[in-house]
Enzyme design. Structure first.
Site, PDB file in Angstrom:
ATOM      1  N   ASP A 245      75.031  29.847  53.103  1.00 13.73           N
ATOM      2  CA  ASP A 245      76.218  31.025  52.763  1.00 13.73           C
ATOM      3  C   ASP A 245      75.612  31.482  51.543  1.00 13.73           C
ATOM      4  O   ASP A 245      75.433  30.715  50.418  1.00 13.73           O
ATOM      5  CB  ASP A 245      77.421  30.299  52.699  1.00 13.73           C
ATOM      6  CG  ASP A 245      78.002  30.152  54.016  1.00 13.73           C
ATOM      7  OD1 ASP A 245      77.263  29.872  55.158  1.00 13.73           O
ATOM      8  OD2 ASP A 245      79.298  29.685  54.234  1.00 13.73           O
TER       9      ASP A 245
ATOM     10  N   LYS B  92      80.906  37.177  55.512  1.00 13.99           N
ATOM     11  CA  LYS B  92      81.924  36.123  55.147  1.00 13.99           C
ATOM     12  C   LYS B  92      82.857  36.680  53.946  1.00 13.99           C
ATOM     13  O   LYS B  92      82.311  37.545  53.114  1.00 13.99           O
ATOM     14  CB  LYS B  92      81.309  34.985  54.602  1.00 13.99           C
ATOM     15  CG  LYS B  92      82.107  33.900  54.301  1.00 13.99           C
ATOM     16  CD  LYS B  92      81.436  32.566  53.591  1.00 13.99           C
ATOM     17  CE  LYS B  92      82.068  31.410  52.942  1.00 13.99           C
ATOM     18  NZ  LYS B  92      81.422  30.563  52.487  1.00 13.99           N
TER      19      LYS B  92
ATOM     20  N   LYS C 253      83.006  35.285  59.083  1.00 15.77           N
ATOM     21  CA  LYS C 253      83.427  33.946  58.738  1.00 15.77           C
ATOM     22  C   LYS C 253      84.609  34.484  57.776  1.00 15.77           C
ATOM     23  O   LYS C 253      84.510  35.068  56.856  1.00 15.77           O
ATOM     24  CB  LYS C 253      82.482  33.187  58.063  1.00 15.77           C
ATOM     25  CG  LYS C 253      82.992  31.805  57.347  1.00 15.77           C
ATOM     26  CD  LYS C 253      81.688  30.983  56.961  1.00 15.77           C
ATOM     27  CE  LYS C 253      82.533  29.844  56.128  1.00 15.77           C
ATOM     28  NZ  LYS C 253      81.436  29.044  55.618  1.00 15.77           N
TER      29      LYS C 253
END
Length: 227
Positions: A91, A153, A182
């Site tokens: 991430d 995300k 996400k």
């Protein structure tokens, strides 16, 4: 949607600056027990977790975290090191200043260079929605859609706010080319988790959902023992 379906898309997360090895180990044990998608942990813990748990759980870690303004070369090194140490997913945080400056090519180039250093592992792009205008969020949907990353995300969980239903709906309208979504930051109930999933989130970054399930199970155990 049942509880296990929710748990199966949770990145069970502990990224606090004071996290200890014992706390990370407890996080991993819970992730295995409750069959979460991954544990999301600081890079410094990836190697020891991989050595202890091997293939019994997936490890996610963070790059350029939480501010995103590391150089691209630094982020690429971080990524390669994390993958070498056993990370299964990455991430990364974008350079938000570049987005404000409309330096879109630099953002796209950085995402793709980091993805090269993932060596086939999934890459999620954190855009920190609470700091962005709607136009900037839509532009990041376009950039991620064009990139080689796998997910967009919402948040680090370390800024002024986390995921919102509104932002997931916005992502769902504008993300293309099979990219995933996400939601992360501030997901504090099973009802909220289910709502995020129903709106289009494919993964949830949260420290709270497993805790809620554990508490419910403990309450049920106490209730059953009363009979």
């Amino acid at each position: 949607m049942n509880v296990q379906e929710i748990l199966s898309v949770v990145d069970h997360t502990l990224l606090g600056v004071s996290a200890t090895s014992r706390e990370i180990e407890a996080l991993c044990d819970d992730a295995i027990k409750y069959s979460t998608a991954t544990v999301c942990i600081p890079p410094a813990f990836v190697k020891e977790v991989k050595q202890k748990y091997n293939e019994s759980l997936k490890i996610c870690t963070v790059i350029g975290f939480p501010n995103g303004y590391n150089t691209t070369a630094t982020k690429c090194f971080e990524t390669a090191e994390a993958i070498k140490n056993g990370a299964d997913e990455i991430d990364m945080v974008i350079n938000i200043g570049w987005l404000k400056d409309k330096k879109y090519y630099l953002i796209l180039n950085e995402i793709n260079r980091i993805k090269e250093n993932c060596f086939g592992k999934p890459l999620k792009v954190i855009i920190e929605t609470c700091l962005l205008t709607d136009d900037e969020k839509i532009k990041m949907c376009e950039i991620v859609s064009r990139s080689n990353a796998d997910f967009i995300k919402t948040s680090t969980g370390f800024s002024t706010a986390g995921a919102t239903f509104y932002d997931i709906e916005l992502f769902k309208k504008h993300i293309k080319n099979g990219k995933f979504i996400k939601a992360a930051g501030g997901i504090s109930s099973l009802a909220d988790a289910e709502q995020f999933i129903s709106l289009g989130a494919n993964r949830l970054g949260t420290s709270r959902i497993v805790k809620i399930v554990k508490e419910k199970n403990n309450e049920q155990t106490i209730s059953d023992s009363a009979y």
